[in-house]
Design an enzyme around this catalytic site. Sequence first.
Site, PDB file in Angstrom:
ATOM      1  N   PHE A 152       0.801  -1.223   0.000  1.00 40.35           N
ATOM      2  CA  PHE A 152       0.000   0.000   0.000  1.00 40.35           C
ATOM      3  C   PHE A 152       0.830   1.267   0.000  1.00 40.35           C
ATOM      4  O   PHE A 152       0.352   2.320  -0.409  1.00 40.35           O
ATOM      5  CB  PHE A 152      -0.944   0.018   1.214  1.00 40.35           C
ATOM      6  CG  PHE A 152      -0.273   0.321   2.537  1.00 40.35           C
ATOM      7  CD1 PHE A 152       0.018   1.618   2.913  1.00 40.35           C
ATOM      8  CD2 PHE A 152       0.040  -0.703   3.416  1.00 40.35           C
ATOM      9  CE1 PHE A 152       0.626   1.896   4.125  1.00 40.35           C
ATOM     10  CE2 PHE A 152       0.641  -0.435   4.633  1.00 40.35           C
ATOM     11  CZ  PHE A 152       0.940   0.868   5.000  1.00 40.35           C
ATOM     12  N   LYS A 176      -1.411  -7.867  -8.523  1.00 38.27           N
ATOM     13  CA  LYS A 176      -2.351  -7.720  -7.417  1.00 38.27           C
ATOM     14  C   LYS A 176      -1.866  -6.587  -6.526  1.00 38.27           C
ATOM     15  O   LYS A 176      -0.932  -6.746  -5.734  1.00 38.27           O
ATOM     16  CB  LYS A 176      -2.506  -8.990  -6.584  1.00 38.27           C
ATOM     17  CG  LYS A 176      -3.773  -8.948  -5.703  1.00 38.27           C
ATOM     18  CD  LYS A 176      -3.637  -9.692  -4.395  1.00 38.27           C
ATOM     19  CE  LYS A 176      -2.959  -8.920  -3.314  1.00 38.27           C
ATOM     20  NZ  LYS A 176      -3.743  -7.744  -2.807  1.00 38.27           N
ATOM     21  N   GLU A 179      -5.221  -3.807  -1.498  1.00 41.88           N
ATOM     22  CA  GLU A 179      -6.642  -3.481  -1.503  1.00 41.88           C
ATOM     23  C   GLU A 179      -6.915  -2.145  -0.808  1.00 41.88           C
ATOM     24  O   GLU A 179      -8.023  -1.606  -0.907  1.00 41.88           O
ATOM     25  CB  GLU A 179      -7.435  -4.605  -0.823  1.00 41.88           C
ATOM     26  CG  GLU A 179      -7.197  -4.772   0.661  1.00 41.88           C
ATOM     27  CD  GLU A 179      -5.969  -5.603   1.002  1.00 41.88           C
ATOM     28  OE1 GLU A 179      -5.864  -6.035   2.166  1.00 41.88           O
ATOM     29  OE2 GLU A 179      -5.105  -5.817   0.106  1.00 41.88           O
ATOM     30  N   SER A 229       5.610  -6.803   4.263  1.00 37.34           N
ATOM     31  CA  SER A 229       6.214  -7.061   5.565  1.00 37.34           C
ATOM     32  C   SER A 229       7.009  -8.361   5.536  1.00 37.34           C
ATOM     33  O   SER A 229       6.766  -9.245   4.701  1.00 37.34           O
ATOM     34  CB  SER A 229       5.131  -7.140   6.641  1.00 37.34           C
ATOM     35  OG  SER A 229       4.346  -8.312   6.466  1.00 37.34           O
ATOM     36  N   CYS A 284       9.567   1.605   3.539  1.00 38.51           N
ATOM     37  CA  CYS A 284      10.501   0.576   3.988  1.00 38.51           C
ATOM     38  C   CYS A 284      11.912   1.121   4.065  1.00 38.51           C
ATOM     39  O   CYS A 284      12.790   0.487   4.662  1.00 38.51           O
ATOM     40  CB  CYS A 284      10.443  -0.641   3.065  1.00 38.51           C
ATOM     41  SG  CYS A 284      11.084  -0.336   1.417  1.00 38.51           S
ATOM     42  N   GLU A 384       9.300  -3.162  13.367  1.00 37.98           N
ATOM     43  CA  GLU A 384       9.099  -2.193  12.281  1.00 37.98           C
ATOM     44  C   GLU A 384       7.754  -1.504  12.532  1.00 37.98           C
ATOM     45  O   GLU A 384       6.701  -2.082  12.292  1.00 37.98           O
ATOM     46  CB  GLU A 384       9.096  -2.880  10.919  1.00 37.98           C
ATOM     47  CG  GLU A 384       8.954  -1.884   9.772  1.00 37.98           C
ATOM     48  CD  GLU A 384       8.837  -2.541   8.406  1.00 37.98           C
ATOM     49  OE1 GLU A 384       9.219  -1.902   7.408  1.00 37.98           O
ATOM     50  OE2 GLU A 384       8.364  -3.690   8.331  1.00 37.98           O
TER      51      GLU A 384
END
Length: 499
Positions: A152, A176, A179, A229, A284, A384
Amino acid sequence: MTTTTVLDHWIDGAPSPGTGTRTGPVYDPAQGVVSKQVRFGSADDVAAAVRAAKAAFADWSQVSLAKRQQVLFAFRELLLARKDELAQILTAEHGKVLSDAGGEIARGIEVVEFACGAASHLKGEYSVNVSTGVDVYSLTQPLGVVAVISPFNFPAMVPLWFFPLAIAAGNAVVLKPSEKDPSAANWMAALLKEAGLPDGVLNVVHGDAEAADALLTDPEVASISFVGSTPIAQHVYETATARGKRVQALGGAKNHMLVLPDADLDLVADSAVNAGFGSAGERCMAISVVLAVESIADELVAKIRERMSGLRTGDGRRGCDMGPLITAEHRDKVRSYLDVATADGADLVVDGRDVQPDGDPNGFWLGPTLLDRVPTTSSVYTDEIFGPVLSVIRVAGYDEGLELINASRYGNGTAIFTNDGGAVRRFQLEATVGLIGVNVPIPVPVAYYSFGGWKASLFGDAKAYGAHGLAFFTQEKTVTSRWLDPSHGGLNLGFPEHD
């Protein structure tokens, strides 16, 4: 009563509702409201996208490199012309400010430009007369149907790290996206069609774990490119490789900035704020830990705090410096770490929970937060957090700072701030991290290098984009060739020797 828009999949060159019956909400994080619904793809929807990609691959893989490049060049021009439109989509669904959205798009376009020149990287090699009358040469060929599962935090840039290279190499793609902010994927797919990409070469299936797992297990999918992740990256790697697929799975991070006493502290403070709070820390490659040598720590913390006081948190469409977090749930999770930090003995220098946002009060707000003297045993340090929380840990010197960096389970990015060339030379060799910055806080390389970390930040052998990325989407075939002439020697059943 208003009707909420439902975002379809993009399969075989057109929007498709698919067969799945579930949907999920897409929020405007700055307003805290649902802006649309997105369809969640079923295993059947994934299979339909894979079938469309497989059918398109048969023709696209035979299209000349020159024509593939023409499509990508046209896509680049359309992206440049309409980048502001895409930035508005990113800000509306992710929440990052418009300037940050523009920067994301610019870095994605760099990879498109690299893909435009992919022909020079797809050349094979040729050796003449390796044995008498025998030549050996290599060919690079596409894999087939490849899948990209993107996160995302960069809904445009991360897909652009992968699908332009896959397409340039002659593959067909099923993407993909997250969402949480899915619209950018459909927008780019439609733009590629406008650029001349044949139907089915790029497909988009929305959804959650059901759609992702269907891609991981589909026998027609040759490779998986994933960013997310670390626990999910490990799941992706183990699930897909067990089925013989190629995998590049980029995981989480806990990036440190080591500040030595001779560093320019004004530059350090600016860099820490920029790298810690850009995109609300949902990167990240965000700097989440400043390792400050004790002798300059007080001064540095004061400078960071001073700069934070001028930041404006609010709606990214209003010219603010930092926007909201992606969802209320994620905001609440990040907020919870502040209680943990104080309970563990850290000093809460700036409390982001006190922010007065320039935006709707229902937005998912958490202001920039600064913690000092964070214990290395605290989950605030080890986890994180993925939010606007900057932790300062005081160290005695270079060796202690390096030891903390190398002890981390993550190895994505790190930076050293100093004017000592000897320390820099040691650091770039001794830090067990994949991406090193020298007086640069976010060392994301340009597109003709490759992006990826070490340790639990990367599963698989291939990094993203650059030479690694292009090689990931191709397979080499080596041909040993002899063209017979009248001196042909006849039968010889012995083991072939080079002469």
